[in-house]
Design an enzyme around this catalytic site. Structure first.
Site, short mmCIF file in Angstrom:
data_model
loop_
_atom_site.label_atom_id
_atom_site.label_comp_id
_atom_site.label_asym_id
_atom_site.label_seq_id
_atom_site.Cartn_x
_atom_site.Cartn_y
_atom_site.Cartn_z
N ARG A 138 19.11 -49.85 -15.01
CA ARG A 138 18.59 -50.53 -16.20
C ARG A 138 19.68 -51.40 -16.80
NH1 ARG A 138 16.63 -48.23 -20.57
NH2 ARG A 138 17.92 -46.36 -20.47
N LYS A 203 24.56 -37.72 -16.83
CA LYS A 203 23.41 -38.35 -16.17
C LYS A 203 23.30 -37.91 -14.71
CE LYS A 203 21.23 -42.87 -15.68
NZ LYS A 203 20.93 -44.10 -16.39
N ARG A 341 27.42 -39.66 -29.86
CA ARG A 341 28.68 -39.76 -30.58
C ARG A 341 29.23 -38.37 -30.76
NH1 ARG A 341 28.55 -41.62 -35.87
NH2 ARG A 341 26.32 -41.30 -36.00
C1 BTN Z 1 19.00 -46.44 -14.55
O1 BTN Z 1 19.83 -47.32 -14.78
O2 BTN Z 1 19.03 -45.37 -15.16
C2 BTN Z 1 17.91 -46.65 -13.52
C3 BTN Z 1 18.39 -46.39 -12.13
C4 BTN Z 1 17.33 -46.58 -11.07
C5 BTN Z 1 17.88 -46.50 -9.67
C6 BTN Z 1 16.80 -46.51 -8.64
S1 BTN Z 1 17.39 -46.11 -7.03
C7 BTN Z 1 15.86 -46.55 -6.34
C8 BTN Z 1 15.41 -47.81 -7.06
N1 BTN Z 1 15.99 -48.98 -6.45
C9 BTN Z 1 16.83 -49.61 -7.26
O3 BTN Z 1 17.47 -50.65 -6.98
N2 BTN Z 1 16.91 -48.96 -8.44
C10 BTN Z 1 16.04 -47.80 -8.46
#
Ligand code: BTN
Length: 342
Positions: A138, A203, A341
């Site tokens: 994201r 995460k 935080r």
């Molecule tokens: C995030 O930033 O939290 C979202 C991550 C999403 C990663 C997955 S891996 C499979 C799919 N292909 C990608 O390029 N991104 C999502």
């Protein structure tokens, strides 16, 4: 019917071929293989074997080399298999699946499905990859995607009632992923708004949903799920958020990547199939059970703006509620990046 395919894809650095798979399968056995043994067994020259071995580290795989003994992979490797994944699908889930593909290497499973849907727009298309060369997270971030150790999955679903009807989809997907991990035996799973998969403030996975089509008619969602199963020190240098992998949560490593992939499909596909009828309301109380932000001090970043306060949960539309420190009022957020935080 399924399309079961193993692709050989080209990337900037390494072209993944069937020979890679053959060598990897041998190296994954829990013993050493000398280069002459590999060379004789696979009908390749020793210099070719050496080049393959070298390319594995570019893919993020760790190889142990001991002089006089040979080579083996540092960690057990379980390659994804369409047959294995299908074996553990529930019959009703199998009916929701239109295709199941496994790619050795791909730019991004989301990119791949976005393109595939331009040719044939269909629900239930599942694409897994062993590695991604341009994994996307994201907020334009990179998603670190080394070979053979994590889950990179994208799924397609066609919805009838436009973008607005999908506003809570990302929260429902988070619930589905947590259900799958809980069934795998992982306890204390958490969700960080809107849909980061968390475990003890770190995460473990992320979800990237991309929607295209008509704002008030048919639209297609590509649901990308990335889960960290094992990330080596070498591959994590660019990760800026606190992270964790399943390997650290369950050091005995007794889960199977294929079984986890089936579990994900078993939980994700029914949520997608039911979402338009059930909407977010059906998932809200479960999301709140997993909420790891409620009552926590956070900063929310929206563009250049920063809002500090205490999280007061989510509302019935899945928006984040923040009791803002500055104004002592509740502010509602539809989007934004949240960080804890101290
Ligand atoms: C995030 O930033 O939290 C979202 C991550 C999403 C990663 C997955 S891996 C499979 C799919 N292909 C990608 O390029 N991104 C999502």
């Amino acid at each position: 019917m399924y399309k079961d395919l193993i692709y050989n894809n080209t990337t900037n650095n390494v072209t993944f071929t069937n020979n890679h798979t053959k060598i990897l399968t041998r190296l994954a056995e829990e013993r050493f293989h000398s280069s002459s043994e590999l060379s004789a067994g696979l009908g390749l020259s020793r210099s070719a074997i050496w080049k393959y071995l070298h390319s594995f580290s570019e893919l993020g795989l760790e190889i142990i080399a001991v002089s006089g003994k040979g080579y083996r992979l540092k960690r057990r490797l379980e390659l994804l298999s369409a047959a294995q994944i299908k074996k553990e699908l529930k019959p009703e889930v199998e009916l929701l699946l239109s295709a199941l593909e496994i790619h050795s290497q791909i730019t991004s499973t989301n990119n791949y499905l976005l393109e595939a849907m331009k040719i044939k727009n269909e629900s239930g298309y599942a694409c897994f990859a062993e590695s991604q060369t341009n994994g996307r997270g994201r907020q334009g971030r990179e998603w670190v995607s080394p070979f053979g150790s994590n889950i990179y999955l994208s799924l397609s679903w066609v919805f009838e009632n436009g973008f607005a009807s999908l506003s809570g989809l990302s929260l429902a997907i988070g619930v589905a992923v947590v259900r799958a991990l809980t069934e795998l035996g992982i306890s204390n799973m958490g969700l960080k708004w809107p849909n980061d998969i968390y475990w003890q403030d770190k995460k473990l996975g992320g979800i990237l949903i991309e929607i295209s089509g008509e704002s008030s008619g048919e639209c297609t969602a590509i649901i990308g799920v990335g889960l960290n199963l094992y990330l080596s020190e070498k591959t994590t240098a660019t990760i800026t958020q606190p992270w964790i992998d399943l390997d650290k949560i369950t050091p005995k490593n007794n889960y199977s990547r294929n079984a986890l992939s089936s579990l994900l499909l078993n939980h994700l596909l029914p949520v997608l199939a039911e979402f338009e009828n059930q909407t977010l309301q059906h998932y809200l109380s479960e999301w709140r059970e997993y909420d790891c932000m409620q009552g926590r001090k956070v900063s929310i970043y929206r563009g250049q703006q920063q809002f500090d306060g205490v999280v007061a949960g989510i509302d019935h539309n899945g928006m984040l509620l923040l009791k803002e420190k500055l104004t002592n009022t509740i502010k509602t957020f539809a989007s934004g990046e949240v960080s804890f935080r101290k």
